[in-house]
Design a protein around this motif. Structure first.
Motif, PDB file in Angstrom:
ATOM      1  N   THR A 142       0.855  -1.178   0.000  1.00 39.14           N
ATOM      2  CA  THR A 142       0.000   0.000   0.000  1.00 39.14           C
ATOM      3  C   THR A 142       0.893   1.229   0.000  1.00 39.14           C
ATOM      4  OG1 THR A 142      -0.163   0.172   2.410  1.00 39.14           O
ATOM      5  CG2 THR A 142      -1.780  -1.217   1.291  1.00 39.14           C
TER       6      THR A 142
ATOM      7  N   ASP B  33      -3.960   2.951  -2.639  1.00 44.76           N
ATOM      8  CA  ASP B  33      -4.767   3.378  -1.500  1.00 44.76           C
ATOM      9  C   ASP B  33      -5.243   2.153  -0.717  1.00 44.76           C
ATOM     10  OD1 ASP B  33      -6.702   4.401   0.272  1.00 44.76           O
ATOM     11  OD2 ASP B  33      -7.259   5.987  -1.135  1.00 44.76           O
TER      12      ASP B  33
ATOM     13  N   THR C 132       2.733   4.559  -2.204  1.00 40.93           N
ATOM     14  CA  THR C 132       3.189   5.004  -3.509  1.00 40.93           C
ATOM     15  C   THR C 132       4.401   4.226  -4.000  1.00 40.93           C
ATOM     16  OG1 THR C 132       4.507   6.712  -2.416  1.00 40.93           O
ATOM     17  CG2 THR C 132       2.296   7.322  -3.138  1.00 40.93           C
TER      18      THR C 132
ATOM     19  N   LYS D  92      -2.517   5.472  -7.861  1.00 39.91           N
ATOM     20  CA  LYS D  92      -3.928   5.428  -7.470  1.00 39.91           C
ATOM     21  C   LYS D  92      -4.314   4.054  -6.935  1.00 39.91           C
ATOM     22  CE  LYS D  92      -5.644   4.178 -12.094  1.00 39.91           C
ATOM     23  NZ  LYS D  92      -6.508   4.593 -13.235  1.00 39.91           N
TER      24      LYS D  92
ATOM     25  N   PHE E 140      -1.195   8.584   1.046  1.00 39.32           N
ATOM     26  CA  PHE E 140      -2.335   7.997   1.749  1.00 39.32           C
ATOM     27  C   PHE E 140      -2.156   7.993   3.263  1.00 39.32           C
ATOM     28  CE2 PHE E 140      -2.024   5.714  -2.380  1.00 39.32           C
ATOM     29  CZ  PHE E 140      -3.100   6.337  -2.981  1.00 39.32           C
TER      30      PHE E 140
ATOM     31  N   GLY F 106      -0.153   3.017   4.438  1.00 39.41           N
ATOM     32  CA  GLY F 106      -0.429   4.432   4.500  1.00 39.41           C
ATOM     33  C   GLY F 106       0.720   5.307   4.046  1.00 39.41           C
TER      34      GLY F 106
ATOM     35  N   SER G 285      -5.059   8.550   6.077  1.00 44.24           N
ATOM     36  CA  SER G 285      -6.380   8.702   5.479  1.00 44.24           C
ATOM     37  C   SER G 285      -7.156   7.407   5.582  1.00 44.24           C
ATOM     38  CB  SER G 285      -6.253   9.154   4.016  1.00 44.24           C
ATOM     39  OG  SER G 285      -5.532   8.194   3.257  1.00 44.24           O
ATOM     40  N   ALA G 286      -7.167   6.621   4.507  1.00 43.96           N
ATOM     41  CA  ALA G 286      -7.993   5.419   4.478  1.00 43.96           C
ATOM     42  C   ALA G 286      -7.548   4.388   5.498  1.00 43.96           C
ATOM     43  CB  ALA G 286      -7.957   4.821   3.085  1.00 43.96           C
ATOM     44  N   THR G 287      -6.257   4.384   5.818  1.00 44.03           N
ATOM     45  CA  THR G 287      -5.765   3.372   6.744  1.00 44.03           C
ATOM     46  C   THR G 287      -6.504   3.427   8.069  1.00 44.03           C
ATOM     47  OG1 THR G 287      -3.592   3.731   5.742  1.00 44.03           O
ATOM     48  CG2 THR G 287      -3.671   2.426   7.758  1.00 44.03           C
TER      49      THR G 287
END
Length: 207
Positions: free
Chosen positions: A155, A169, A157, A166, A195, A191, A198-200
């Motif tokens: 997960t 994420d 970049t 993209k 990211f 993360g 955020s979503a983590t």
């Protein structure tokens, strides 16, 4: 016992020229890394010197971005024969680069692959693409779940040419956790980069 769960011991000769050029720029010790990739004895000596008992050797299929074909599975299976108790194999399938995903999963089992790696930014897919028609990905998860093989996700970049961030994420792993509750799924570089935080924070506490 100390285990390093994320070391890239991979077939250097498979790297695409652009990917290898980036490695040369970013890794001052690339010659040493290349020696470790060629020689399990040299790598085991390095583990001893570093106080590491075991290492998971990461490999994955990503022909478009890095150049890795399914031959990485045979490579890591042969490499870890030097000391299977200390060298743990992580292999891969790419759902868009298999003509018979069940046969390929059975081959991974025969090779003794201990973990499967999914690298979304390099494999150019979302971890939950089985929801949009990539049924081979569902088969991979089902087979891993049934055989007790953990699936590791990258997960975050990547800076390699051709990578698509993209796909990195971690929120898309949430669907995998919901749909395959018995699948053990460590996420690495969790993360990382754009990211972070955020979503983590939304995804992982649920599971």
């Amino acid at each position: 016992m100390i285990t390093d769960c994320h070391i890239h011991i991979q077939p250097i000769e498979m790297f695409k020229p652009r990917a290898l050029e980036l490695m040369k720029k970013k890794r001052a010790n690339l010659d040493q890394i290349s020696e470790f990739c060629r020689s399990p004895k040299a790598f085991l000596k390095h583990l001893d010197e570093s106080g590491i008992d075991r290492a998971v050797l990461i490999n994955y299929v990503a022909p478009e971005v890095i150049g890795f074909t399914s031959g990485v599975n045979q490579f890591v299976a042969e490499y870890t024969k030097e000391n299977p108790k200390r060298l743990l194999s992580c292999g891969s399938l790419h759902p868009r680069h298999t003509s018979n995903v069940m046969a390929d999963m059975e081959q991974l089992l025969r090779l003794g692959i201990r973990m499967i790696k999914i690298h979304p930014p390099h494999q150019l897919l979302f971890p939950n693409d089985y929801l949009t028609g990539v049924k081979e990905l569902e088969i991979i998860y089902r087979a891993a779940e049934a055989n007790g093989i953990p699936v590791m996700f990258h997960t975050g970049t990547s800076i390699f040419p051709g990578a698509r961030n993209k796909y990195g994420d971690p929120i898309y792993i949430d669907d995998v956790a919901v749909d395959f509750p018995k699948l053990w799924r460590p996420a690495i570089m969790d993360g990382h980069g754009i990211f972070s935080g955020s979503a983590t924070s939304q995804c992982l506490p649920r599971h």
